[in-house]
Design a protein around this motif. Structure first.
Motif, PDB file in Angstrom:
ATOM      1  N   ASP A   5       0.822  -1.207   0.000  1.00 26.61           N
ATOM      2  CA  ASP A   5       0.000   0.000   0.000  1.00 26.61           C
ATOM      3  C   ASP A   5       0.853   1.252   0.000  1.00 26.61           C
ATOM      4  O   ASP A   5       0.484   2.277   0.548  1.00 26.61           O
ATOM      5  CB  ASP A   5      -0.948   0.011   1.210  1.00 26.61           C
ATOM      6  CG  ASP A   5      -0.195   0.000   2.543  1.00 26.61           C
ATOM      7  OD1 ASP A   5       0.991  -0.368   2.544  1.00 26.61           O
ATOM      8  OD2 ASP A   5      -0.793   0.366   3.563  1.00 26.61           O
ATOM      9  N   PRO A   7       2.153   4.677  -0.802  1.00 26.19           N
ATOM     10  CA  PRO A   7       1.404   5.810  -1.377  1.00 26.19           C
ATOM     11  C   PRO A   7       1.790   6.124  -2.814  1.00 26.19           C
ATOM     12  O   PRO A   7       1.014   6.749  -3.540  1.00 26.19           O
ATOM     13  CB  PRO A   7       1.761   6.962  -0.442  1.00 26.19           C
ATOM     14  CG  PRO A   7       2.122   6.307   0.851  1.00 26.19           C
ATOM     15  CD  PRO A   7       2.807   5.012   0.458  1.00 26.19           C
ATOM     16  N   GLY A  11      -3.376   5.140  -6.713  1.00 26.31           N
ATOM     17  CA  GLY A  11      -4.432   5.171  -5.715  1.00 26.31           C
ATOM     18  C   GLY A  11      -5.633   4.348  -6.114  1.00 26.31           C
ATOM     19  O   GLY A  11      -6.271   3.723  -5.270  1.00 26.31           O
ATOM     20  N   ARG A  15      -7.559   1.392  -3.917  1.00 22.42           N
ATOM     21  CA  ARG A  15      -9.010   1.423  -3.697  1.00 22.42           C
ATOM     22  C   ARG A  15      -9.678   0.172  -4.248  1.00 22.42           C
ATOM     23  O   ARG A  15     -10.542  -0.423  -3.599  1.00 22.42           O
ATOM     24  CB  ARG A  15      -9.575   2.682  -4.368  1.00 22.42           C
ATOM     25  CG  ARG A  15     -11.051   2.888  -4.181  1.00 22.42           C
ATOM     26  CD  ARG A  15     -11.502   4.182  -4.845  1.00 22.42           C
ATOM     27  NE  ARG A  15     -12.928   4.313  -4.810  1.00 22.42           N
ATOM     28  CZ  ARG A  15     -13.768   3.720  -5.667  1.00 22.42           C
ATOM     29  NH1 ARG A  15     -13.270   2.945  -6.622  1.00 22.42           N
ATOM     30  NH2 ARG A  15     -15.065   3.878  -5.565  1.00 22.42           N
ATOM     31  N   ALA A  48      -4.417   3.173   7.577  1.00 23.85           N
ATOM     32  CA  ALA A  48      -4.408   4.549   7.082  1.00 23.85           C
ATOM     33  C   ALA A  48      -4.869   4.611   5.626  1.00 23.85           C
ATOM     34  O   ALA A  48      -5.631   5.498   5.242  1.00 23.85           O
ATOM     35  CB  ALA A  48      -3.015   5.143   7.229  1.00 23.85           C
ATOM     36  N   SER A  49      -4.402   3.648   4.831  1.00 28.32           N
ATOM     37  CA  SER A  49      -4.805   3.630   3.422  1.00 28.32           C
ATOM     38  C   SER A  49      -6.302   3.353   3.298  1.00 28.32           C
ATOM     39  O   SER A  49      -7.004   3.979   2.484  1.00 28.32           O
ATOM     40  CB  SER A  49      -4.018   2.570   2.658  1.00 28.32           C
ATOM     41  OG  SER A  49      -2.664   2.934   2.550  1.00 28.32           O
ATOM     42  N   TYR A  51      -8.721   4.073   5.422  1.00 25.79           N
ATOM     43  CA  TYR A  51      -9.525   5.223   5.814  1.00 25.79           C
ATOM     44  C   TYR A  51      -9.269   6.456   4.950  1.00 25.79           C
ATOM     45  O   TYR A  51     -10.048   7.416   4.998  1.00 25.79           O
ATOM     46  CB  TYR A  51      -9.319   5.529   7.296  1.00 25.79           C
ATOM     47  CG  TYR A  51     -10.084   4.568   8.183  1.00 25.79           C
ATOM     48  CD1 TYR A  51     -11.474   4.607   8.233  1.00 25.79           C
ATOM     49  CD2 TYR A  51      -9.421   3.600   8.936  1.00 25.79           C
ATOM     50  CE1 TYR A  51     -12.194   3.715   9.025  1.00 25.79           C
ATOM     51  CE2 TYR A  51     -10.124   2.705   9.730  1.00 25.79           C
ATOM     52  CZ  TYR A  51     -11.514   2.771   9.771  1.00 25.79           C
ATOM     53  OH  TYR A  51     -12.230   1.895  10.543  1.00 25.79           O
ATOM     54  N   PHE A  52      -8.224   6.419   4.164  1.00 24.53           N
ATOM     55  CA  PHE A  52      -8.032   7.487   3.183  1.00 24.53           C
ATOM     56  C   PHE A  52      -9.112   7.423   2.110  1.00 24.53           C
ATOM     57  O   PHE A  52      -9.600   8.454   1.632  1.00 24.53           O
ATOM     58  CB  PHE A  52      -6.646   7.387   2.541  1.00 24.53           C
ATOM     59  CG  PHE A  52      -6.370   8.471   1.538  1.00 24.53           C
ATOM     60  CD1 PHE A  52      -5.980   9.735   1.944  1.00 24.53           C
ATOM     61  CD2 PHE A  52      -6.528   8.230   0.179  1.00 24.53           C
ATOM     62  CE1 PHE A  52      -5.742  10.746   1.010  1.00 24.53           C
ATOM     63  CE2 PHE A  52      -6.295   9.230  -0.761  1.00 24.53           C
ATOM     64  CZ  PHE A  52      -5.904  10.491  -0.335  1.00 24.53           C
ATOM     65  N   TYR A  53      -9.517   6.211   1.755  1.00 20.40           N
ATOM     66  CA  TYR A  53     -10.483   6.027   0.680  1.00 20.40           C
ATOM     67  C   TYR A  53     -11.908   5.817   1.169  1.00 20.40           C
ATOM     68  O   TYR A  53     -12.865   6.159   0.455  1.00 20.40           O
ATOM     69  CB  TYR A  53     -10.068   4.838  -0.203  1.00 20.40           C
ATOM     70  CG  TYR A  53      -8.794   5.085  -0.952  1.00 20.40           C
ATOM     71  CD1 TYR A  53      -8.759   5.941  -2.050  1.00 20.40           C
ATOM     72  CD2 TYR A  53      -7.596   4.517  -0.537  1.00 20.40           C
ATOM     73  CE1 TYR A  53      -7.586   6.209  -2.726  1.00 20.40           C
ATOM     74  CE2 TYR A  53      -6.409   4.766  -1.213  1.00 20.40           C
ATOM     75  CZ  TYR A  53      -6.413   5.614  -2.301  1.00 20.40           C
ATOM     76  OH  TYR A  53      -5.244   5.886  -2.962  1.00 20.40           O
TER      77      TYR A  53
END
Length: 211
Positions: A5, A7, A11, A15, A48-49, A51-53
């Motif tokens: 994952d 960054p 992206g 997702r 973190a990834s 909840y970013f999406y």
């Protein structure tokens, strides 16, 4: 070696992995028993990834449901747009709907089984179903304007209520088929029954005999 994952990765790929993870987990588990942690583990991404999406697991399911509903509108488009006779286009749309439900059975079972008890999913599913009802109302009203026989048949009918009834009946029968419940686990029976129901409700036989 880059993390799965990282960054710097695309992206959209991250997702999509989360969406695919929930889709796969739903093949064996019910939505209410799944946790975000399990989706994260299946997807191979960090918290973190995730909840970013997505705000939560409901948001992941919502995206999967919207994709399926969008495909549903595509298969219904020929009837909605009156691109051919009603029998032909309705049957084709119902066949496409049956195939769509079976291809997305785990996701669509999850929303049908969860929306009544989850406020977020309730709002989502009622809104998505309303899009089908609204499309049905628009086609019925167009038919009533164009065809006196349809206008006469539906002169004393509450069209929004009829459209909603047809839409929700389809939802229930497709759901039963996706769960393998007889007699609707037989694809031909499902399609024949729904086609008969829609045509009988909206048209006279002579209107569709040549379509």
């Amino acid at each position: 070696m880059a993390r799965r994952d990282d960054p710097q990765q695309n992206g959209a790929e991250l997702r999509d992995r989360i969406l695919d993870a929930l889709r796969e987990l739903l093949r064996e588990r019910t939505f209410d028993t799944l946790s975000v942690a399990e989706i994260i583990t299946e997807a191979g991404v960090s918290r973190a990834s995730f909840y970013f999406y997505f705000a939560g697991k409901q948001a992941v399911l919502a995206d999967l449901v919207r994709d399926a509903v969008g495909a549903g509108h595509e298969v219904a488009e020929p009837w909605v747009r009156a691109q051919a006779g009603p029998r032909q286009t309705l049957r084709a749309g119902i066949e496409g709907g049956a195939d769509l439900w079976m291809a997305n059975a785990a996701v669509l079972r999850a929303i049908v089984e969860s929306w009544a008890s989850d406020p977020q999913l309730r709002e989502l599913w009622l809104a998505q179903m309303a899009t089908f009802t609204e499309a049905t109302i628009a086609r019925i009203e167009a038919d009533r304007q164009a065809d006196p026989a349809v206008a006469a048949k539906l002169s004393n009918i509450d069209v929004p209520a009829l459209a909603a009834t047809l839409t929700w009946t389809g939802e229930r029968l497709y759901y039963l088929a996706a769960c393998g419940i007889p007699p609707f686990d037989d694809r031909q029976t499902l399609i024949d029954t729904l086609t008969h129901l829609w045509i009988s409700a909206l048209y006279d036989e002579e209107q569709v005999s040549s379509s």
